[in-house]
Motif scaffolding. Structure first.
Motif, short mmCIF file in Angstrom:
data_model
loop_
_atom_site.label_atom_id
_atom_site.label_comp_id
_atom_site.label_asym_id
_atom_site.label_seq_id
_atom_site.Cartn_x
_atom_site.Cartn_y
_atom_site.Cartn_z
N PRO A 221 41.69 40.54 41.95
CA PRO A 221 42.34 41.26 41.03
C PRO A 221 41.72 41.07 39.63
O PRO A 221 41.03 40.17 39.39
CB PRO A 221 44.06 40.82 40.50
N ARG A 222 41.92 42.39 38.64
CA ARG A 222 41.12 42.48 37.64
C ARG A 222 41.80 41.21 36.58
O ARG A 222 43.15 41.23 36.45
CB ARG A 222 41.06 43.82 37.00
N SER A 223 41.11 40.82 35.38
CA SER A 223 41.80 39.93 34.53
C SER A 223 42.06 40.80 33.28
O SER A 223 42.98 40.44 32.38
CB SER A 223 40.82 38.91 34.05
N ASP A 224 41.74 42.28 33.01
CA ASP A 224 41.90 42.91 31.85
C ASP A 224 42.62 43.93 32.09
O ASP A 224 43.58 44.62 31.20
CB ASP A 224 40.70 43.35 31.06
N LYS A 225 43.03 44.30 33.22
CA LYS A 225 43.89 45.53 33.79
C LYS A 225 44.85 45.05 34.70
O LYS A 225 44.43 44.11 35.45
CB LYS A 225 43.14 46.72 34.05
N GLY A 226 46.09 45.83 35.07
CA GLY A 226 46.86 45.68 36.23
C GLY A 226 47.93 44.25 35.88
O GLY A 226 48.04 43.84 34.83
N ASP A 227 48.21 43.64 37.01
CA ASP A 227 49.31 42.54 36.88
C ASP A 227 48.58 41.13 36.38
O ASP A 227 47.83 40.71 37.14
CB ASP A 227 49.79 42.21 38.29
N ARG A 228 48.82 40.64 35.15
CA ARG A 228 48.10 39.53 34.74
C ARG A 228 48.67 38.34 35.45
O ARG A 228 48.02 37.59 35.75
CB ARG A 228 48.35 39.54 33.09
N GLU A 229 49.87 38.46 35.77
CA GLU A 229 50.51 37.23 36.42
C GLU A 229 49.98 36.93 37.90
O GLU A 229 49.62 35.96 38.32
CB GLU A 229 52.13 37.24 36.56
N PHE A 230 49.62 38.18 38.61
CA PHE A 230 49.01 38.08 39.69
C PHE A 230 47.67 37.68 39.84
O PHE A 230 47.21 37.06 40.40
CB PHE A 230 48.96 39.52 40.66
N TYR A 231 46.94 38.00 38.66
CA TYR A 231 45.53 37.55 38.49
C TYR A 231 45.40 36.02 38.14
O TYR A 231 44.73 35.27 38.91
CB TYR A 231 44.92 38.08 37.33
N CYS A 232 46.16 35.38 37.50
CA CYS A 232 46.48 34.14 37.03
C CYS A 232 46.76 33.24 38.12
O CYS A 232 46.27 32.05 38.67
CB CYS A 232 47.23 33.79 35.94
N THR A 233 47.87 33.71 39.07
CA THR A 233 48.28 33.08 40.17
C THR A 233 47.09 33.08 41.18
O THR A 233 46.71 31.98 41.99
CB THR A 233 49.24 34.13 41.01
N THR A 234 46.28 33.99 41.50
CA THR A 234 45.22 34.02 42.18
C THR A 234 44.21 32.93 41.98
O THR A 234 43.70 32.04 42.65
CB THR A 234 44.36 35.35 42.39
N ILE A 235 43.76 32.96 40.62
CA ILE A 235 42.79 32.07 40.25
C ILE A 235 43.27 30.67 40.22
O ILE A 235 42.25 29.73 40.67
CB ILE A 235 42.15 32.33 38.69
N LEU A 236 44.55 30.41 39.99
CA LEU A 236 44.79 28.74 39.99
C LEU A 236 44.90 28.51 41.49
O LEU A 236 44.68 27.26 41.83
CB LEU A 236 46.09 28.79 39.25
N THR A 237 45.28 29.35 42.03
CA THR A 237 45.52 28.99 43.79
C THR A 237 44.10 28.83 44.43
O THR A 237 43.85 27.81 44.94
CB THR A 237 46.14 30.19 44.56
N ILE A 238 42.95 29.48 43.81
CA ILE A 238 41.60 29.09 44.29
C ILE A 238 40.99 28.01 43.62
O ILE A 238 40.35 27.07 44.57
CB ILE A 238 40.94 30.26 44.09
N PHE A 239 41.13 27.79 42.55
CA PHE A 239 40.42 26.66 41.80
C PHE A 239 41.13 25.32 41.35
O PHE A 239 40.58 24.50 40.81
CB PHE A 239 39.64 27.23 40.46
#
Length: 317
Positions: A221-239
């Motif tokens: 997911p994008r960091s500047d558009k869309g669901d910000r919480e979904f983006y942060c969840t994805t990045i934290l889950t990966i790294f």
């Protein structure tokens, strides 16, 4: 008759049919992210009828020494051996290998596990997190390596690396030495993993340099558009290393706050910025298309007005 002799000889010798600087490992990232999101969705106070419908992980059925068991890629990471406690999901996809043990390996590792109190219990992810500060577990982690790091590095640098100038027989010999070096360092999964007694896990950290995770299930997911919480969840889950979704954030913090406070390494920041390249290219393409359409409209004697065009009025001669 259609296969050339070089291809046939490589097949008979067990050599690969092509050589590349990098290889790819499939990474179904949505499976892990959905597992984390579903946990926090169930733990929230929102009524069930208003919760987001998150798909569950599909479990593959495998024959495990005469028994049919379910194998989940999420369980492989959550119940990974203690020696790989600090390995994040991105690195895990790059370097981990799970192999079925032969009888001698399985009996030896089961006997070794039975003699250690750390393996005498059925750990849950929360238990593992609370036990990691004990001195007994720290000493166990230091001793739970079949080869010292220094010996591994010396063998890897002197006896298992090959160059193009090496003869074919030297390349094959060094390749076999490398395979033997990697496969002897196997560890058993912990907790309630369905294959904890039959499969061994080892990580070849040399794969961090030439193995690229192939993201399956759509783009990040994008960091500047869309669901910000979904983006942060994805990045934290990966790294961010985790065993239980509770390890990723506090109950009182949002995903955005946790993402901002977390300290990513320089390499992780580079990868996160690389995730944006696709969207930046798409935006540049769309901007160029709109600019081109505007120029074409003006060249045809039209004046753009929103999504419609009106004809310019000319004075009659």
């Amino acid at each position: 008759m259609e296969i050339g002799s070089p291809m046939a000889s490589m097949y008979l010798l067990g050599n690969p049919d092509h050589y590349a600087s990098h290889t790819f490992a499939n990474f179904p990232w949505r499976v892990y992210v959905n597992f984390v999101r579903k946990f926090w969705s169930d733990a929230s106070d929102v009524p069930s009828e208003f919760r987001e419908d998150i798909p569950e992980d599909s479990i593959a059925l495998q024959n495990n020494i005469g028994q049919i068991v379910g194998a989940s890629v999420v369980d492989n990471y959550c119940f990974r051996p203690l020696i790989y406690e600090n390995l994040n999901l991105y690195e895990w996809i790059q370097c981990h290998q799970k192999k079925q043990l032969n009888n001698s390996e399985r009996l030896a590792l089961l006997e070794e596990r039975a003699n250690r109190e750390e393996y005498m219990k059925d750990f849950t992810p929360s238990d593992i997190r609370s036990e990691t500060d004990d001195e007994s577990l720290s000493s166990f982690l230091e001793e739970d390596i079949d080869l010292p790091d220094s010996d591994t590095e010396s063998i890897e640098s002197n006896e298992t690396t090959w160059s193009v100038s090496d003869p074919d027989e030297i390349i094959v010999e060094k390749h076999l030495r490398h395979e033997k070096l990697v496969t002897i360092i196997k560890h058993l999964c912990i907790g309630k993993h369905t294959q904890r007694d039959t499969h061994g896990v080892y990580c070849d950290f040399t794969r961090l340099q030439n193995v690229i995770p192939n993201f399956i299930g759509g783009a990040i997911p994008r960091s500047d558009k869309g669901d910000r919480e979904f983006y942060c969840t994805t990045i934290l889950t990966i790294f961010k290393p985790w065993r239980n979704p509770e390890d990723l954030k506090d109950t009182t913090s949002t995903w955005d706050q946790t993402f901002t406070e977390h300290q990513f390494s320089d390499r992780q920041k580079e990868l996160i910025n690389n995730f944006k390249l696709r969207y930046e290219c798409n935006d540049a393409r769309d901007d160029h298309y709109q600019t081109l359409q505007k120029k074409n409209a003006e060249a045809r004697g039209k004046k753009p007005r929103g999504n419609e065009y009106t004809w310019r009025k000319y004075d009659k001669f």
